[in-house]
Design a protein around this motif. Structure first.
Motif, PDB file in Angstrom:
ATOM      1  N   GLN A   1      -9.478  28.470 -29.987  1.00  0.00           N
ATOM      2  CA  GLN A   1     -10.927  27.843 -29.940  1.00  0.00           C
ATOM      3  C   GLN A   1     -10.828  26.291 -29.573  1.00  0.00           C
ATOM      4  O   GLN A   1     -11.723  25.804 -29.054  1.00  0.00           O
TER       5      GLN A   1
ATOM      6  N   CYS B   1     -17.399  30.682 -23.247  1.00  0.00           N
ATOM      7  CA  CYS B   1     -15.964  31.159 -23.236  1.00  0.00           C
ATOM      8  C   CYS B   1     -15.591  32.123 -22.219  1.00  0.00           C
ATOM      9  O   CYS B   1     -16.429  32.846 -21.840  1.00  0.00           O
TER      10      CYS B   1
ATOM     11  N   PHE C   1     -11.191  26.112 -25.664  1.00  0.00           N
ATOM     12  CA  PHE C   1     -12.296  26.539 -24.721  1.00  0.00           C
ATOM     13  C   PHE C   1     -13.528  26.094 -25.404  1.00  0.00           C
ATOM     14  O   PHE C   1     -13.661  25.920 -26.828  1.00  0.00           O
TER      15      PHE C   1
END
Length: 135
Positions: free
Chosen positions: A98, A105, A101
């Motif tokens: 995470q 996503c 991105f």
């Protein structure tokens, strides 16, 4: 880059060199497809400890291939990830993932795989600028 039948191979020193008969990346049909990369540091060959740090290095390796063609992880539309220990490592892998991105996503498939002395391997498909999705 080399080209054959409209397919361009993408090469960079910023990611580990292929360990077999494959390209680091290939441009075809409006997309850049990367090879599956492990967590080897391309400069030292070292592999970080733990799935979170391995995930970060893998995504830096993938990002280096994309950057060689003027792209970034922001251009990724599809991610395939392989984890050595899917149940045990998913949460730590996902948290590290995470960091790289933002919304929207890319779509992602994460599977458990028998990997060779690494905890994670990732490949992506990225959309080239100016390419429109059909429809």
């Amino acid at each position: 880059m080399s080209e054959h039948h409209g397919i361009q191979a993408v090469r960079t020193g910023g990611a580990p060199r292929p360990a077999g008969a494959y390209s680091q990346g290939v441009v075809a049909g409006g997309f850049l497809f990367t090879a599956g990369f492990g967590p080897q540091d391309p400069g030292t060959g070292e592999i970080p400890e733990g799935v979170a740090d391995q995930t970060r290095q893998v995504l830096r390796n993938v990002g280096a291939v994309l950057a060689e063609h003027g792209l970034s992880l922001r251009d990724a539309v599809k991610v395939t990830a392989h984890l050595q220990h899917l149940k045990r490592d998913f949460a730590a892998y996902d948290a590290a993932y995470q960091e790289f991105f933002e919304e929207p996503c890319p779509v992602r498939t994460t599977v458990g795989s028998d990997l060779m002395d690494i905890l994670v391997e990732i490949d992506v498909v990225a959309l080239l600028p100016g390419t429109r999705a059909p429809g």
